[in-house]
Design a protein around this motif. Structure first.
Motif, PDB file in Angstrom:
ATOM      1  N   ARG A 124      65.300 -40.063  23.942  1.00  0.00           N
ATOM      2  CA  ARG A 124      66.646 -39.900  24.510  1.00  0.00           C
ATOM      3  C   ARG A 124      66.669 -40.286  25.990  1.00  0.00           C
ATOM      4  NH1 ARG A 124      68.614 -33.860  22.586  1.00  0.00           N
ATOM      5  NH2 ARG A 124      69.223 -34.350  20.415  1.00  0.00           N
ATOM      6  N   GLU A 125      65.670 -39.773  26.733  1.00  0.00           N
ATOM      7  CA  GLU A 125      65.642 -40.004  28.181  1.00  0.00           C
ATOM      8  C   GLU A 125      65.423 -41.475  28.503  1.00  0.00           C
ATOM      9  OE1 GLU A 125      65.464 -39.174  32.353  1.00  0.00           O
ATOM     10  OE2 GLU A 125      66.271 -38.051  30.640  1.00  0.00           O
ATOM     11  N   LEU A 126      64.498 -42.106  27.816  1.00  0.00           N
ATOM     12  CA  LEU A 126      64.233 -43.518  28.079  1.00  0.00           C
ATOM     13  C   LEU A 126      65.427 -44.384  27.702  1.00  0.00           C
ATOM     14  CD1 LEU A 126      60.532 -43.583  26.864  1.00  0.00           C
ATOM     15  CD2 LEU A 126      61.313 -44.001  29.211  1.00  0.00           C
ATOM     16  N   ALA A 127      66.080 -44.054  26.610  1.00  0.00           N
ATOM     17  CA  ALA A 127      67.263 -44.827  26.207  1.00  0.00           C
ATOM     18  C   ALA A 127      68.408 -44.661  27.192  1.00  0.00           C
ATOM     19  CB  ALA A 127      67.700 -44.403  24.806  1.00  0.00           C
ATOM     20  N   ALA A 128      68.533 -43.463  27.767  1.00  0.00           N
ATOM     21  CA  ALA A 128      69.636 -43.186  28.690  1.00  0.00           C
ATOM     22  C   ALA A 128      69.398 -43.754  30.080  1.00  0.00           C
ATOM     23  CB  ALA A 128      69.861 -41.680  28.783  1.00  0.00           C
ATOM     24  N   THR A 129      68.172 -44.177  30.365  1.00  0.00           N
ATOM     25  CA  THR A 129      67.845 -44.644  31.721  1.00  0.00           C
ATOM     26  C   THR A 129      67.296 -46.068  31.694  1.00  0.00           C
ATOM     27  OG1 THR A 129      65.631 -43.642  31.558  1.00  0.00           O
ATOM     28  CG2 THR A 129      67.389 -42.309  32.541  1.00  0.00           C
ATOM     29  N   ARG A 130      67.808 -46.890  30.818  1.00  0.00           N
ATOM     30  CA  ARG A 130      67.294 -48.248  30.675  1.00  0.00           C
ATOM     31  C   ARG A 130      67.458 -49.087  31.936  1.00  0.00           C
ATOM     32  NH1 ARG A 130      69.466 -49.311  24.542  1.00  0.00           N
ATOM     33  NH2 ARG A 130      70.655 -47.444  25.060  1.00  0.00           N
ATOM     34  N   GLU A 131      68.358 -48.667  32.823  1.00  0.00           N
ATOM     35  CA  GLU A 131      68.528 -49.414  34.065  1.00  0.00           C
ATOM     36  C   GLU A 131      67.340 -49.251  35.014  1.00  0.00           C
ATOM     37  OE1 GLU A 131      70.383 -45.331  34.816  1.00  0.00           O
ATOM     38  OE2 GLU A 131      70.167 -46.760  33.150  1.00  0.00           O
ATOM     39  N   HIS A 132      66.443 -48.319  34.705  1.00  0.00           N
ATOM     40  CA  HIS A 132      65.310 -48.042  35.599  1.00  0.00           C
ATOM     41  C   HIS A 132      63.987 -48.642  35.123  1.00  0.00           C
ATOM     42  CE1 HIS A 132      67.841 -45.469  37.956  1.00  0.00           C
ATOM     43  NE2 HIS A 132      68.039 -44.616  36.966  1.00  0.00           N
ATOM     44  N   TRP A 133      63.975 -49.285  33.965  1.00  0.00           N
ATOM     45  CA  TRP A 133      62.718 -49.832  33.466  1.00  0.00           C
ATOM     46  C   TRP A 133      62.988 -51.065  32.606  1.00  0.00           C
ATOM     47  CZ3 TRP A 133      62.199 -50.081  28.136  1.00  0.00           C
ATOM     48  CH2 TRP A 133      63.030 -49.232  27.387  1.00  0.00           C
ATOM     49  N   ALA A 134      61.934 -51.846  32.391  1.00  0.00           N
ATOM     50  CA  ALA A 134      62.044 -53.022  31.529  1.00  0.00           C
ATOM     51  C   ALA A 134      60.791 -53.106  30.663  1.00  0.00           C
ATOM     52  CB  ALA A 134      62.208 -54.292  32.362  1.00  0.00           C
ATOM     53  N   GLY A 135      60.980 -53.622  29.465  1.00  0.00           N
ATOM     54  CA  GLY A 135      59.871 -53.727  28.524  1.00  0.00           C
ATOM     55  C   GLY A 135      60.295 -53.248  27.152  1.00  0.00           C
ATOM     56  N   THR A 136      59.342 -52.770  26.370  1.00  0.00           N
ATOM     57  CA  THR A 136      59.612 -52.316  25.009  1.00  0.00           C
ATOM     58  C   THR A 136      58.917 -50.987  24.767  1.00  0.00           C
ATOM     59  OG1 THR A 136      59.788 -54.596  24.192  1.00  0.00           O
ATOM     60  CG2 THR A 136      59.358 -52.876  22.559  1.00  0.00           C
ATOM     61  N   VAL A 137      59.667 -50.051  24.205  1.00  0.00           N
ATOM     62  CA  VAL A 137      59.124 -48.747  23.830  1.00  0.00           C
ATOM     63  C   VAL A 137      59.030 -48.690  22.311  1.00  0.00           C
ATOM     64  CG1 VAL A 137      59.499 -46.247  23.818  1.00  0.00           C
ATOM     65  CG2 VAL A 137      60.019 -47.583  25.872  1.00  0.00           C
ATOM     66  N   VAL A 138      57.853 -48.327  21.812  1.00  0.00           N
ATOM     67  CA  VAL A 138      57.639 -48.137  20.374  1.00  0.00           C
ATOM     68  C   VAL A 138      57.326 -46.658  20.164  1.00  0.00           C
ATOM     69  CG1 VAL A 138      56.285 -48.773  18.353  1.00  0.00           C
ATOM     70  CG2 VAL A 138      56.742 -50.486  20.135  1.00  0.00           C
ATOM     71  N   ALA A 139      58.225 -45.958  19.501  1.00  0.00           N
ATOM     72  CA  ALA A 139      58.054 -44.524  19.233  1.00  0.00           C
ATOM     73  C   ALA A 139      57.550 -44.346  17.810  1.00  0.00           C
ATOM     74  CB  ALA A 139      59.374 -43.780  19.422  1.00  0.00           C
ATOM     75  N   VAL A 140      56.369 -43.744  17.669  1.00  0.00           N
ATOM     76  CA  VAL A 140      55.732 -43.574  16.371  1.00  0.00           C
ATOM     77  C   VAL A 140      55.710 -42.097  16.005  1.00  0.00           C
ATOM     78  CG1 VAL A 140      53.571 -43.793  15.075  1.00  0.00           C
ATOM     79  CG2 VAL A 140      54.286 -45.619  16.642  1.00  0.00           C
ATOM     80  N   PHE A 141      56.319 -41.769  14.876  1.00  0.00           N
ATOM     81  CA  PHE A 141      56.245 -40.429  14.306  1.00  0.00           C
ATOM     82  C   PHE A 141      55.318 -40.530  13.096  1.00  0.00           C
ATOM     83  CE2 PHE A 141      60.074 -40.536  16.763  1.00  0.00           C
ATOM     84  CZ  PHE A 141      60.160 -39.262  17.336  1.00  0.00           C
ATOM     85  N   GLN A 142      54.091 -40.078  13.295  1.00  0.00           N
ATOM     86  CA  GLN A 142      53.011 -40.322  12.330  1.00  0.00           C
ATOM     87  C   GLN A 142      52.835 -39.156  11.364  1.00  0.00           C
ATOM     88  OE1 GLN A 142      48.891 -40.979  13.902  1.00  0.00           O
ATOM     89  NE2 GLN A 142      48.414 -39.596  12.199  1.00  0.00           N
ATOM     90  N   PRO A 143      52.657 -39.450  10.088  1.00  0.00           N
ATOM     91  CA  PRO A 143      52.354 -38.390   9.123  1.00  0.00           C
ATOM     92  C   PRO A 143      50.867 -38.065   9.091  1.00  0.00           C
ATOM     93  CG  PRO A 143      52.501 -40.483   7.982  1.00  0.00           C
ATOM     94  CD  PRO A 143      52.821 -40.765   9.434  1.00  0.00           C
ATOM     95  N   ALA A 144      50.538 -36.962   8.472  1.00  0.00           N
ATOM     96  CA  ALA A 144      49.206 -36.683   7.935  1.00  0.00           C
ATOM     97  C   ALA A 144      48.061 -36.800   8.924  1.00  0.00           C
ATOM     98  CB  ALA A 144      48.951 -37.601   6.734  1.00  0.00           C
ATOM     99  N   GLU A 145      48.267 -36.343  10.147  1.00  0.00           N
ATOM    100  CA  GLU A 145      47.132 -36.295  11.075  1.00  0.00           C
ATOM    101  C   GLU A 145      46.108 -35.273  10.625  1.00  0.00           C
ATOM    102  OE1 GLU A 145      44.590 -34.671  14.063  1.00  0.00           O
ATOM    103  OE2 GLU A 145      46.334 -33.595  13.272  1.00  0.00           O
ATOM    104  N   GLU A 146      46.587 -34.170  10.049  1.00  0.00           N
ATOM    105  CA  GLU A 146      45.686 -33.077   9.699  1.00  0.00           C
ATOM    106  C   GLU A 146      44.646 -33.461   8.649  1.00  0.00           C
ATOM    107  OE1 GLU A 146      45.313 -30.489  11.284  1.00  0.00           O
ATOM    108  OE2 GLU A 146      47.161 -30.066  12.355  1.00  0.00           O
ATOM    109  N   VAL A 147      44.928 -34.462   7.840  1.00  0.00           N
ATOM    110  CA  VAL A 147      43.963 -34.896   6.833  1.00  0.00           C
ATOM    111  C   VAL A 147      43.305 -36.212   7.221  1.00  0.00           C
ATOM    112  CG1 VAL A 147      45.103 -33.656   4.971  1.00  0.00           C
ATOM    113  CG2 VAL A 147      45.745 -36.034   5.431  1.00  0.00           C
ATOM    114  N   GLY A 148      43.576 -36.677   8.431  1.00  0.00           N
ATOM    115  CA  GLY A 148      42.918 -37.872   8.933  1.00  0.00           C
ATOM    116  C   GLY A 148      43.341 -39.166   8.285  1.00  0.00           C
ATOM    117  N   GLY A 149      44.502 -39.179   7.623  1.00  0.00           N
ATOM    118  CA  GLY A 149      44.891 -40.379   6.903  1.00  0.00           C
ATOM    119  C   GLY A 149      46.151 -41.053   7.395  1.00  0.00           C
ATOM    120  N   GLY A 150      46.923 -40.388   8.254  1.00  0.00           N
ATOM    121  CA  GLY A 150      48.237 -40.895   8.596  1.00  0.00           C
ATOM    122  C   GLY A 150      48.244 -42.153   9.433  1.00  0.00           C
ATOM    123  N   ALA A 151      47.420 -42.205  10.471  1.00  0.00           N
ATOM    124  CA  ALA A 151      47.393 -43.387  11.326  1.00  0.00           C
ATOM    125  C   ALA A 151      46.938 -44.612  10.534  1.00  0.00           C
ATOM    126  CB  ALA A 151      46.480 -43.151  12.522  1.00  0.00           C
TER     127      ALA A 151
END
Length: 410
Positions: free
Chosen positions: A115-142
């Protein structure tokens, strides 16, 4: 609350609200459909291009904002099979499932940062990749996301950033350069014998006696085969055999957890375990045992240059007193796979979540281990504030450190 009615569709729902909702609705590994729906809705609401069901339940959002670095921000989503004992008003409503490792904090903070990065795009340039990863607890999600074409579908990052809430005081952040989180291997071992009547042990090969000898001998690996300057952990967390007092069973089972901070030590420990298990079985005249790798996490290695740069940004933003080096963490993570697959540096830091006054009192009394619940405890309950605000700010600060400044007038 069904996914389509879940919070996160507009900014009137605060990060605190999201956190409490996520905590109350935990989901196990590769079952994070509700959590994923919330993340996807939030990302779309602020302008991210969204990919869902990547690596079964993973979600990725991409926000392009001109020329500059590509920064990946990662949060894991899954909960644990733990019965909650926090007494919170927003405690888990899922029987036997709890966010006992703080992944609800991670998801809420990444949504807040998006939310914050999207609302302040005038202050930065580039690309943001937001990853919501499953299954870290079993070591398989990434790995599941990588295998499902993550880097064929999103820009390859120049840096991978993330955080893990833990029992440090809320308001503190910090990373350890180099090997930061231990590797973890989970082994399932079956020790076969020859069953029979408990009154006639001479007709049997008792797998319980063999298993007991194995457990005892395993304790010598760290004390006698690992150098004092190295670190390793060998834990037998599960042992099961038999059905009745007067029956010698056909087999016994052991469940092991192994930790190390280098691949050399890890392989030495695994080799020693196999040698001991097979030798004890052979010494008793038992059939050959089976040794199966159930889960495996690599050592999480923070890039030294990238970590120094990011921690300097934290000291500038939060003050040097709020930035710590937590040392090496004996827990394990699979976030490093995302960086390795992209050939990008990783910076993964600890976010304090313990009540500051309670932590200080426990530190004074020397009772932190007893009085400050750690991750995976049924009493683990991060203090929502200032934990959430600091977690959002840490992700935004780290991202902006790597993204290019916006060009005036562009």
């Amino acid at each position: 609350m069904a996914p389509e009615a879940a919070p996160g569709q507009d900014e009137s729902v605060t990060v605190d609200d999201l956190y409490r909702d996520l905590h109350a609705h935990p989901e196990l590994s590769f079952e994070e459909t509700r959590t994923a729906a919330i993340a996807a809705a939030e990302l779309r609401a602020v302008g991210f291009d969204v990919i869902e069901r990547l690596g079964i339940t993973g979600v990725v959002g991409v926000l392009r904002n001109g020329s500059g670095a590509t920064v990946m921000l990662r949060a894991d989503m899954d909960a644990l099979p733990v019965v909650e004992d926090t007494g919170l008003a927003y405690a888990s409503t899922a029987p036997g499932v709890m966010h006992a490792c703080g992944h609800d904090v991670h998801v809420a903070c990444l949504i807040g940062a998006a939310r914050e990065l999207a609302a302040t795009r005038e202050h930065w340039a580039g690309t943001v990749v937001a990853v919501f990863q499953p299954a870290e607890e079993v070591g398989g999600g990434a790995q599941a996301m990588i295998d499902d074409g993550l880097y064929d579908r999103v820009p390859t990052p120049d840096v991978v950033l993330g955080q893990h809430v833990g029992p440090a005081p809320a308001g503190f952040v910090g990373a350890h350069s180099g090997a930061a989180f231990a590797s973890a291997d989970s082994l399932d071992i079956t020790v076969p014998g020859r069953g029979g009547h408990g009154s006639r042990p001479e007709t049997t090969v008792d797998p319980i006696v063999i298993a007991a000898a194995i457990v005892g001998r395993l304790q010598t690996i760290v004390s006698r085969e690992i150098a004092p300057q190295d670190t390793a952990v060998v834990t037998v967390g599960r042992m099961s055999a038999g059905t009745k007092n007067n029956i010698i069973p056909e087999s016994a089972e052991l469940g092991l957890s192994i930790r190390a901070y280098s691949e050399e030590v890890r392989l030495r420990v695994l080799s020693a375990i196999e040698r001991i298990v097979r030798a004890e079985s052979a010494a008793s005249g038992a059939p050959d045992p089976s040794i199966d790798l159930a889960e495996s996490f690599p050592v999480t290695v923070n890039d030294r240059v990238a970590t120094d740069r990011t921690m300097a940004a934290f000291r500038s933003e939060f003050g040097p007193e709020a930035v710590i080096d937590p040392g090496q963490v004996s827990g394990s993570e699979d976030v490093g796979l995302l960086a390795t697959a992209a050939n990008a540096p990783l910076v993964y830091w600890i976010l304090g979540g313990a009540h500051p006054e309670n932590y200080a009192a426990a530190a004074t009394a020397g009772t932190i281990d007893r009085d400050v619940p750690s991750n995976h405890s049924p009493r683990f309950a991060p203090e929502p504030q200032p934990t959430l605000d600091r977690g959002v700010a840490a992700l935004v600060t780290a991202a902006r450190e790597w993204l290019a400044p916006a060009v005036p007038g562009s």
